[in-house]
Every structure is written in structure tokens, then in C-alpha cells.
Design a protein around this motif. Sequence first.
Motif, short mmCIF file in Angstrom:
data_model
loop_
_atom_site.label_atom_id
_atom_site.label_comp_id
_atom_site.label_asym_id
_atom_site.label_seq_id
_atom_site.Cartn_x
_atom_site.Cartn_y
_atom_site.Cartn_z
N VAL A 137 0.38 -1.43 0.02
CA VAL A 137 -0.43 -0.33 -0.08
C VAL A 137 0.79 1.49 0.02
CG1 VAL A 137 -1.91 1.40 0.64
CG2 VAL A 137 -1.77 -1.25 1.63
N ASN A 138 0.66 1.74 -0.82
CA ASN A 138 1.90 3.14 -0.92
C ASN A 138 1.11 4.23 -0.12
OD1 ASN A 138 3.81 5.64 -1.78
ND2 ASN A 138 2.02 5.57 -3.77
N THR A 139 2.01 5.03 0.50
CA THR A 139 1.31 6.09 1.13
C THR A 139 1.97 7.58 1.45
OG1 THR A 139 2.79 4.81 3.88
CG2 THR A 139 0.22 4.67 2.88
N SER A 140 2.70 7.60 0.30
CA SER A 140 3.79 8.91 0.02
C SER A 140 2.72 9.61 -0.35
CB SER A 140 4.37 8.27 -1.35
OG SER A 140 5.25 9.06 -0.77
N PRO A 141 3.02 11.28 0.25
CA PRO A 141 4.37 11.41 1.52
C PRO A 141 3.89 11.23 2.70
CG PRO A 141 3.30 13.14 1.12
CD PRO A 141 2.47 12.22 -0.23
N TRP A 142 2.94 10.34 2.91
CA TRP A 142 3.29 10.06 4.79
C TRP A 142 3.92 8.78 4.34
CZ3 TRP A 142 -1.42 11.69 2.93
CH2 TRP A 142 -1.94 13.22 3.65
N GLY A 143 4.56 8.51 5.67
CA GLY A 143 5.93 7.33 5.83
C GLY A 143 4.84 5.55 6.07
N THR A 144 3.67 5.90 6.75
CA THR A 144 2.46 4.86 7.03
C THR A 144 0.94 5.10 6.90
OG1 THR A 144 2.06 2.94 8.20
CG2 THR A 144 2.38 4.52 8.53
N TYR A 145 0.45 4.72 6.83
CA TYR A 145 -1.30 4.69 7.46
C TYR A 145 -1.63 4.76 8.64
CZ TYR A 145 -1.72 -0.25 7.33
OH TYR A 145 -1.23 -1.44 7.43
N THR A 146 -2.47 5.90 8.96
CA THR A 146 -3.02 5.47 10.49
C THR A 146 -4.50 4.39 10.19
OG1 THR A 146 -2.87 8.00 10.98
CG2 THR A 146 -4.78 6.75 12.25
N ILE A 147 -4.72 3.99 8.75
CA ILE A 147 -5.67 3.61 8.95
C ILE A 147 -6.12 2.92 7.09
CG2 ILE A 147 -8.72 3.40 8.45
CD1 ILE A 147 -8.97 5.34 10.67
N TRP A 148 -6.21 1.59 7.38
CA TRP A 148 -5.93 0.73 6.00
C TRP A 148 -7.51 0.27 5.48
CZ3 TRP A 148 -2.84 -4.22 4.29
CH2 TRP A 148 -3.80 -4.22 2.99
N GLN A 149 -7.93 1.38 5.11
CA GLN A 149 -9.83 0.16 4.78
C GLN A 149 -8.89 -0.97 3.34
OE1 GLN A 149 -12.81 1.65 1.80
NE2 GLN A 149 -13.42 2.62 4.35
N PHE A 150 -9.55 -2.06 3.59
CA PHE A 150 -8.66 -3.53 2.81
C PHE A 150 -9.76 -3.80 2.27
CE2 PHE A 150 -9.29 -4.75 7.16
CZ PHE A 150 -9.21 -6.66 7.06
N THR A 151 -11.21 -3.62 2.35
CA THR A 151 -12.35 -4.19 2.16
C THR A 151 -13.50 -3.07 1.82
OG1 THR A 151 -13.63 -5.16 4.17
CG2 THR A 151 -11.75 -6.48 2.55
#
Length: 287
Positions: free
Chosen positions: A158-172
Amino acid sequence: MLKMVDVYSDSPRSFATQSGTDITMVKATQGTGYVNPYCDVDYQAAKKAGKLLGIYHYCSGGNPEAEAEYFYKNTKNYVGEAVPAVDWEEGQNASWGNTSYVKRFVTRYHELSGVYPLIYVQESGIWQVANCSNLCGLWVAKYPSMNWKSWTIPNMAVNTSPWGTYTIWQFTGDNMDRNIVNLDKKGWLAIAKGDSKKSTTAAKESISWKSEKGTFTAKQNLFLRTAPEDKAKHIATIHSGDEITYDAYADIAGYRWLRQPRSNGTYGYLPCKNNRSMKYFGNFSYK
């Protein structure tokens, strides 16, 4: 990680208290004319069930400050307890593609509440909200398929750039909106609490900006400020004889304030009249 389900009016009411989940995120508002009729029903059910809480606003793409004010007005009793989020999607959104919209929204909401909302966006649309990466957490949507009806976490990048990572990932997003949250309970509650740096005047008053395009010529030195209150930070000194253009005005705390659009997608605010003495601080010309 925590598990989160997000719900809206057409969701089964049972989703708000879903077994095995930690957080319930409830749709509250959309645009400036819609309040989810089941918002408080789901919110209170989730709270009673011991869930952590969130609320979100779906952008229709009208004036971003007006939408932020509408969201705050209809959910202010949840502030400090629920994590707010702004939902930035293409559907039913007249401003999709506008890279200043969400920043203006979150800036105004923070002025009112002292909290920066999370930003929901599909992975391919992150570029539209990238200028918020130093202010807000990212709630990114990316699905392995539309048939992933499981809480099993997909093995995918999951690409989040320019964030270093996600706070939440909705995957469905088919039979249920399933999310994983990159926080513990303490971290979630810290986002909900915010930084308490809200605008005192904005938080106490329901500001109604009236659209009007014109030019104001000062008759005395005045301060252009970051918020419509006399304690807000100075942006610049407007000297006698200087002109500013503005797009709206509002009566706040004894003064009439002009709203000046600025190049970075934010506003400057200038007092133009003392409403108690009825004294104007300059002259006007109109477009």
C-alpha cells in the motif's frame, strides 16, 4: 493493530456493534445539507458496546470552510471523544481533483475544534491531499478485490507517500468496510483529544460568512490575521491607503471581518468595522 468498521445509513445497524471489532467509525454529514439519520443511533450503540469511536464527513465539493463548519456544528458534542475524519472521494464530489480543498477543510475544522481530522482517500488519489501530510493522519483505501469478505489482512503493498505509513487501511468495501488501524487505544484517544489550539472565537460562535467580492482601502493601520479574532497571529500590517481584495464578510465579536483568499489555499482576516460604534476603518469598491 486495532480493527475498525465504518458505517453509514444503509449499513445494517448490527455493524456498529460488530463482534471482534475495536472501533466504530460513523458517517455523520455530507455537504452542507445532509445529516445521517442513524448517526447518533449507531454512535450510542457502539459507545454502549465499549467501542472506540469515530465520525466522518463526506465532501460534496462545495465551499470547504462551509462544509467543515457544517460537520463541526452537527457533531461538536462528540469532539474530544471521537476521532473525526474527512472522506475525499470522486463520487458526488464537485471538487474532485482540487488539491487545496481538503487542506482548507481540515484547517477550518481545526480552528473550530482543536482537532485535525484523518483524511480518507483511495491510494490513487493521495496526490490530491499530499499537502496535508504534516497535519493529518492518512486513512487509505485499497482492496485486493471486491470479493475479500474476510478480516484476514491481504498480503499486498500500500503506497502512502508522502505519509510514512497509514493510520488506517480500509481493505474491503463490498459487504462490509473493514479497516485495520495502526494505533493502540491510547493513540486513538490522543487523536480524538487533539491539540486544543482551536480559535476561541470560532469555537464559541457559529460564523455565517456572506459572499461578497470587493476591494477594501484602509483609512488606518490594521492587522491582517490568521483567524477572525483580535488575538490571532498577524499575517501582515495593512497600512493606511493599502488595498485588499476579499470574497466574504462576517460579524464576529463586535467587529465586521473581511475574508481575504490567499495563494496557499488559506485565508487572511481583516476587521473593517466596529459594530458597536458603527465606525468603518476604510472604504469599499465592489466587483
